[in-house]
Design a protein around this motif. Sequence first.
Motif, PDB file in Angstrom:
ATOM      1  N   ASN A 386      34.168  37.922  32.533  1.00  0.00           N
ATOM      2  CA  ASN A 386      35.601  37.750  32.289  1.00  0.00           C
ATOM      3  C   ASN A 386      36.415  38.836  32.976  1.00  0.00           C
ATOM      4  O   ASN A 386      37.457  38.568  33.600  1.00  0.00           O
ATOM      5  N   TYR A 390      39.100  37.818  35.906  1.00  0.00           N
ATOM      6  CA  TYR A 390      40.531  38.017  35.674  1.00  0.00           C
ATOM      7  C   TYR A 390      41.100  39.125  36.558  1.00  0.00           C
ATOM      8  O   TYR A 390      42.279  39.086  36.922  1.00  0.00           O
ATOM      9  N   THR A 441      49.268  36.971  32.204  1.00  0.00           N
ATOM     10  CA  THR A 441      48.172  36.465  31.376  1.00  0.00           C
ATOM     11  C   THR A 441      46.825  36.975  31.882  1.00  0.00           C
ATOM     12  O   THR A 441      45.949  37.348  31.085  1.00  0.00           O
ATOM     13  N   ASP A 442      46.640  37.026  33.185  1.00  0.00           N
ATOM     14  CA  ASP A 442      45.389  37.535  33.755  1.00  0.00           C
ATOM     15  C   ASP A 442      45.209  39.015  33.437  1.00  0.00           C
ATOM     16  O   ASP A 442      44.100  39.456  33.106  1.00  0.00           O
ATOM     17  N   SER A 445      44.200  39.240  29.867  1.00  0.00           N
ATOM     18  CA  SER A 445      42.816  38.782  29.686  1.00  0.00           C
ATOM     19  C   SER A 445      41.827  39.826  30.183  1.00  0.00           C
ATOM     20  O   SER A 445      40.738  39.983  29.620  1.00  0.00           O
ATOM     21  N   GLN A 448      41.684  42.340  27.510  1.00  0.00           N
ATOM     22  CA  GLN A 448      40.926  41.760  26.401  1.00  0.00           C
ATOM     23  C   GLN A 448      39.423  41.801  26.704  1.00  0.00           C
ATOM     24  O   GLN A 448      38.608  42.020  25.797  1.00  0.00           O
TER      25      GLN A 448
END
Length: 462
Positions: A386, A390, A441-442, A445, A448
């Motif tokens: 991830n 991202y 958003t990327d 993420s 995250q």
Amino acid sequence: MKKIIIFAAATLLMGSCGVYNKYERPQVDTKGLIRDAVSDVDTLAVQDTASFGNMPWRAVFTDPQLQSLIEQGLQKNANLQNAVLTVQMYEAMLKAAKLAFLPAIQIGSTSPMGTISTIHTDPSSTTRAYSIPASASWTLDLFGNILSQKRSTQMKLLGYKDYQMAVRAQVISGIANSYYTLLMLDQQLRIVEQMSQMAKETWDMMKLEYQLGRMRSTSVQSAEAAYLATRTQANEFHRQIRATENALSLLIGQQGQQIPRSTLAAQSLPTEFSTGVGVALLQNRPDVHNAEMNLAACFHDVQTARSKFYPTISVGASAAFTNSNGAMNPGKWLTTLFANLTQPIFMRGALTANLKVSKLQYEQAFNTWQNAILSAGNEVSNALVNYNVYDDNSKLEAQRIAVLTKNVEDTRALYKSSGSSYLEVLTAQTQLLNAQLSQVTDDFSKMQAVVSLYTALGGGGK
């Protein structure tokens, strides 16, 4: 008879050898536990023994306002407080289990007694009798019954300490994720507000063109609709911000309120990660270690169930300070020593069933432990993938934004000189807005993924 008893006791003692065994971790293969984040076929070749998950949380989450929120959550989160209380309960139970090795002492099976009796026809014949009984007994743990129960309680205590650490890690990651969500929503709201202003200017420009007879009403309507769409998005972001603030307030143990925070651009998170060797997951991950402690507890439960087939031997003494109903004055101590052996013979299958159930529970605990190890490896692999994906997407979106920003500027300039249509202007602005929101958003993420990787490697340290 004495020789027979001694011979029987010796035979039982020899037969008990191996009844109680010390728990040893079963063999587990951690090779290839973590997949490589880039290769689809190779597993991660890890040489470092130090793990990113061993870093103190303050070294990972450096934002002072986030650190303040995490500290408050560690003090006031209800789930974490309950986990601490559960550990304290099992500490009390372990203390009681240790005391089981000591003799039990009590004031007899009857209460202290004293009487005075007199023959009515002879007042001088008064008799005073008293008795103060006491007893002590001690169970000889020759077959590991008490010891295995104590060991089982110890393993359960360690398991609940792991549970406490797991909850602690969840609190830290939950607060961090909620905080970064707020930063993402703040940034997206700023982008939408800026785009809303741009859409308003385009709408005003088209209204002017319509008044001069250079444009149809449908073009003006499309521009107005595009502007109203940005206002709707702004309202939705406001709603999400309020809901996230309420959720974060609950995590840190306070009523819903505004959360002080920084900006998305001001965040600085680690970019280089060492995952450590695969076997480190066995110790670092609280849930994996908890599963193993449960396995160890089940192992000792099997030993306890097996020890039930052997006799229970207890020794003790009873004594009473008495004058034997007035026959001895002053009173004296009368003592009695005793030994007791209880050998189960026929328990209607209860002992056999209990042993079988204990063994099956051990097998279940083993399966759970193995699955926890595999799950830990999957979570680490997913977090690494991830982060890489991202991070790449954010860089690509940055390039796309640069192109679309220039496209909007050129399209608006061409529109003023009748070189492009109103539809091209609206399309360019919409594409730019979507690209900017996607990049935010990327970036979120990616943050995250860092939080997930830290937790997956057993984070949540001091």
